[in-house]
Scaffold this active site. Structure first.
Site, short mmCIF file in Angstrom:
data_model
loop_
_atom_site.label_atom_id
_atom_site.label_comp_id
_atom_site.label_asym_id
_atom_site.label_seq_id
_atom_site.Cartn_x
_atom_site.Cartn_y
_atom_site.Cartn_z
N HIS A 109 -35.24 -23.71 -29.07
CA HIS A 109 -35.32 -25.16 -29.31
C HIS A 109 -36.51 -25.60 -28.71
O HIS A 109 -36.69 -25.38 -27.27
CB HIS A 109 -34.40 -25.95 -28.88
CG HIS A 109 -34.19 -27.55 -29.21
ND1 HIS A 109 -34.71 -27.89 -30.55
CD2 HIS A 109 -34.45 -28.57 -28.35
CE1 HIS A 109 -34.76 -29.37 -30.50
NE2 HIS A 109 -34.55 -29.61 -28.92
N LYS A 118 -40.24 -34.48 -26.95
CA LYS A 118 -41.26 -33.49 -27.30
C LYS A 118 -42.06 -33.70 -28.65
O LYS A 118 -43.27 -33.30 -28.87
CB LYS A 118 -40.35 -32.25 -27.51
CG LYS A 118 -39.66 -31.73 -26.16
CD LYS A 118 -38.81 -30.58 -26.43
CE LYS A 118 -37.72 -30.54 -27.33
NZ LYS A 118 -36.66 -31.49 -26.92
N ASP A 171 -39.09 -27.89 -33.38
CA ASP A 171 -37.67 -27.96 -33.18
C ASP A 171 -37.12 -26.59 -32.98
O ASP A 171 -36.60 -26.40 -31.97
CB ASP A 171 -37.06 -28.47 -34.47
CG ASP A 171 -35.55 -28.52 -34.40
OD1 ASP A 171 -34.92 -29.02 -33.39
OD2 ASP A 171 -34.68 -28.03 -35.29
N ARG A 224 -46.52 -31.60 -6.21
CA ARG A 224 -47.55 -32.58 -6.11
C ARG A 224 -48.74 -31.86 -6.02
O ARG A 224 -49.96 -32.49 -5.80
CB ARG A 224 -47.20 -33.73 -5.22
CG ARG A 224 -46.13 -34.56 -5.43
CD ARG A 224 -45.71 -35.58 -4.55
NE ARG A 224 -46.81 -36.40 -4.44
CZ ARG A 224 -47.21 -37.73 -3.72
NH1 ARG A 224 -46.01 -37.79 -2.82
NH2 ARG A 224 -48.08 -38.31 -3.78
#
Length: 321
Positions: A141, A162, A180, A246
């Site tokens: 998926h 998404k 999908d 980061r």
């Protein structure tokens, strides 16, 4: 236990414009299960110890010349070869089968085909095609999209954004491969290729709108049939208690079908432009592939990177197999 995939001989014939000379049964009933192809030179000489009858046999000018020089022995040599019941024999260069070859094929129920291609060109194209068709595969998926030439597989829980992000990327000139359901194939020890199941290709679901056809809405340049998977982006809801990367100093990987793929986790939060972030991620990944790491460069300029090896890798052991 690994799944055994196959492709029908009729599909191979259609893909490579093969002409049928003799078929023992309908080509739809003959299954090809290996991408390997064989030119039966040693076998015609009588060495059959390692013969694999699952392989498609290809006979070119060299094999025809060899048989012509041994005309008296030809029936016996062909009998030895075809008695192994190879799945199919292809005659290259458009060569016509001799009556002896045709008789042996009919006797042992071997499909006899013909191509106008040269032997080397046909073998190369056939192996390439069968490698993809028979590759180990899984379906996951997610959304697969090409961004600046980088194949990005976006994954995450349903409703995380998404498809909406993919639409924004398409509007910005990038190309959708699958939404999908993404079918992932391992075509080599280092290469994964993703595509969409044919019945849902180019379609996308957007909550509140419904089903759309990306190709019809945005044009043929907005979609692509297949794309190599170069990186994975995991989208997740922002967690204020979680520490996100980061710096981007380390290269994090995950495994799909035993292939390592770079993976990034990007938190989703109102106000964040995910399409722009993914574009930057794609360009940054291309720079890393070419040997440049911006975080390492910055730390070097600050004089604090001497003890940090550039090849340091934090491997994510999560597997999608």
């Amino acid at each position: 236990m690994s799944t055994q995939f196959d492709v029908k001989l009729s599909h191979v014939m259609e893909q490579h414009n093969l002409t049928s000379v003799y078929l023992p049964v309908d080509a739809d009933q003959i299954s090809v299960t290996t991408p390997e192809v064989n030119r039966p030179g040693l076998e015609l000489a009588g060495f059959l110890d390692y013969f694999d009858n699952r392989k498609i046999q290809v006979m070119g000018n060299a094999e025809h010349a060899y048989l012509a020089r041994r005309e008296d022995e030809m029936p016996e040599m062909l009998e030895q070869l075809f008695s192994q019941k190879p799945i199919a024999m292809v005659l290259a260069h458009g060569n016509e089968p001799s009556p002896t070859i045709l008789q042996a094929a009919e006797k042992h129920g071997c499909a006899l085909l013909r191509t106008d291609e040269t032997t080397s060109a046909f073998v190369s194209a056939l192996v390439s095609n069968l490698t993809v068709e028979l590759a180990p595969r899984i379906t996951r998926h997610g959304v697969l999209i090409e961004v600046y030439g980088v194949g990005i597989l976006m994954m995450g829980e349903s409703g995380v954004g998404k498809s909406e992000t993919a639409v924004e990327l398409v509007k910005r000139g990038h190309r959708l491969i699958a939404d999908d359901a993404v079918e992932i194939r391992r075509v080599s020890p280092k290469t994964l290729v993703g595509s969409s199941p044919a019945n849902i290709r180019h379609f996308m679901e957007l909550r509140g709108i419904g089903i759309i056809n990306v190709r019809r809405l945005f044009g043929i340049g907005s979609v692509k049939i297949t794309e190599q998977i170069n990186m994975i982006i995991q989208l997740e809801q922002w967690d204020s208690k979680k520490l996100y990367d980061r710096m981007g100093m380390d290269n994090t990987y995950t495994e799909i079908l035993e292939n390592r793929v770079p993976i990034l986790t990007i938190p989703v939060k109102p106000g964040r432009n995910l399409a722009v972030i993914i574009e930057v991620a794609a360009m940054n990944q291309r720079q890393k592939n070419m040997g440049y790491n911006a975080a390492h460069d910055l730390l070097t300029r600050l004089g604090i990177a001497d003890d940090i090896p550039e090849s340091e890798v934090n491997t994510n052991l999560q597997s999608f197999d």
